[in-house]
Design an enzyme around this catalytic site. Sequence first.
Site, PDB file in Angstrom:
ATOM      1  N   SER A 158       5.211  -6.737  47.287  1.00 52.05           N
ATOM      2  CA  SER A 158       5.556  -5.351  47.573  1.00 52.05           C
ATOM      3  C   SER A 158       4.532  -4.370  47.022  1.00 52.05           C
ATOM      4  O   SER A 158       4.568  -3.188  47.363  1.00 52.05           O
ATOM      5  CB  SER A 158       6.928  -5.014  46.960  1.00 52.05           C
ATOM      6  OG  SER A 158       6.897  -5.178  45.552  1.00 52.05           O
ATOM      7  N   HIS A 178       6.077  -7.907  54.411  1.00 52.95           N
ATOM      8  CA  HIS A 178       6.898  -7.339  53.345  1.00 52.95           C
ATOM      9  C   HIS A 178       8.299  -7.058  53.863  1.00 52.95           C
ATOM     10  O   HIS A 178       8.532  -6.070  54.561  1.00 52.95           O
ATOM     11  CB  HIS A 178       6.270  -6.067  52.789  1.00 52.95           C
ATOM     12  CG  HIS A 178       7.063  -5.461  51.668  1.00 52.95           C
ATOM     13  ND1 HIS A 178       7.168  -4.102  51.469  1.00 52.95           N
ATOM     14  CD2 HIS A 178       7.820  -6.049  50.689  1.00 52.95           C
ATOM     15  CE1 HIS A 178       7.950  -3.878  50.427  1.00 52.95           C
ATOM     16  NE2 HIS A 178       8.346  -5.044  49.937  1.00 52.95           N
ATOM     17  N   GLU A 234       7.379  -4.739  56.970  1.00 51.26           N
ATOM     18  CA  GLU A 234       6.036  -4.164  57.058  1.00 51.26           C
ATOM     19  C   GLU A 234       5.056  -5.309  57.303  1.00 51.26           C
ATOM     20  O   GLU A 234       5.004  -6.263  56.524  1.00 51.26           O
ATOM     21  CB  GLU A 234       5.675  -3.438  55.761  1.00 51.26           C
ATOM     22  CG  GLU A 234       6.504  -2.191  55.514  1.00 51.26           C
ATOM     23  CD  GLU A 234       6.208  -1.542  54.174  1.00 51.26           C
ATOM     24  OE1 GLU A 234       6.160  -0.308  54.119  1.00 51.26           O
ATOM     25  OE2 GLU A 234       6.046  -2.273  53.174  1.00 51.26           O
ATOM     26  N   ASN A 248       6.717   1.689  49.774  1.00 49.80           N
ATOM     27  CA  ASN A 248       6.536   1.838  48.330  1.00 49.80           C
ATOM     28  C   ASN A 248       5.430   2.825  47.977  1.00 49.80           C
ATOM     29  O   ASN A 248       5.484   3.453  46.913  1.00 49.80           O
ATOM     30  CB  ASN A 248       6.267   0.483  47.681  1.00 49.80           C
ATOM     31  CG  ASN A 248       7.530  -0.330  47.534  1.00 49.80           C
ATOM     32  OD1 ASN A 248       8.626   0.201  47.525  1.00 49.80           O
ATOM     33  ND2 ASN A 248       7.384  -1.648  47.432  1.00 49.80           N
TER      34      ASN A 248
END
Length: 328
Positions: A160, A181, A193, A231
Site C-alpha cells: 500500500s 493494491h 489500484e 493513500n
Amino acid sequence: MLSLVRVSRLLPRHTSSALPAMAARSREYSSAGARSPVQKVTVIGSGLMGSGIAQVAAQTGHSVCLVDVSREILHNAEDRIQTSIKRVAKKMFAEEPKKGEEFVAQTLSQIQYSDDALAAVKSCDLVVEAIVENMQVKQELFAKLDQNAPSSTLFASNTSSLSITEIASATQRRDRFGGLHFFNPVPVMKLVEVVRTVDTSDETFDTLLAFGSAMKKTTVACRDTPGFIVNRLLVPYMAEAVRLLERGDASARDIDTAMKLGAGYPMGPIELMDYVGLDTSKFILDGWHEAYPDNPLFKPTETVNRLVSEGKLGMKTGEGFYTYEKKK
C-alpha cells in the site's frame, strides 16, 4: 466563489500523454469485464489481505494456492476464509440456500494451501504478494520466486505504500511486474489500484487490469507514485488534520464533525486514523519522509509519534486520539 465547472476549465486536461491511455484501459476492463488470461493464482501471505484476495479470486473461478510459512497459520486462514465465504453466500443466495451451499463448496474447492512458496509458483499464471510491509523482506522473497517461477508468470505486490519499482528491482522480470493494491476487507471493498512502473509492459498491465475486472472489482490505473491514488491523498489528509489539532486551531471532535457534515465524508480524519491504526499511518509517513525529506506533506507528526510510543495505536488497542470500549 468559482463554480466547479469554471474551475475545471482552468485545469490542464492531462499532465502526461501516457495517462489518458492508462485511464482508458482501466475503464475498458472495468466496464467490459474482459476475460483474464490469468487462471492460476498464487497468493503469498495469508493474513487478512492475502486470505481476502485468495477468497475473492476463488469466488470468481480462479484456481488459487495460498502460501504462508506454517501449516498452523494456514489453518487459521482457512477457518477465516470459510467463515467469510459462508457470510457472502448467505447474502448472495438469501432465497436459495441450496445454491449458497453449492457456491461455498465450489469456492473452497478452488483453494489449495501450501507452506512451500517455491513449489507453489512453479505452475501459476500470477503471483500476488501480500506479506509484511518491509522492502528488504519483499525483495528477498521475489528474488527467490523469480528463480523458480516460469518466465511467463506475472508478479504483483499488494503493497500500500512501498515502491513497486524498487520491489521489482530484485527480479529479472521487471516488465512482468506491477502493483495490485486491494483494500481491506477484500470481499467487501470494490476497488483495486492497478499500478504500472516505467518497465511494466502493456501486455502485463492489460493482464493485471483484466484480472482485477475478472475478480469483479473496479480497477483504477496509476503510475508507481508514493501511496498510488488513495493513500497518496488519504495519508497526507489525515496528517494535516493532526497538524491542525497540534496548532490548537480546532479540537479532534470538531475536525471530524466538520469533515463529515461539511464535506460529506462518512468518517472524520482523526477517527479514520484511529481506525486505520496510528502505527500504520506512522509507518507510511516515516517511509515517505525518508525518501522525500523535502516534501512537507510527508512530514511526520509529533502527536502520532508520541501516541505510538505509548502503545496507543487507535481502535485496535482501545485508545488513540479517542478512547474505545472493548467489545464484549
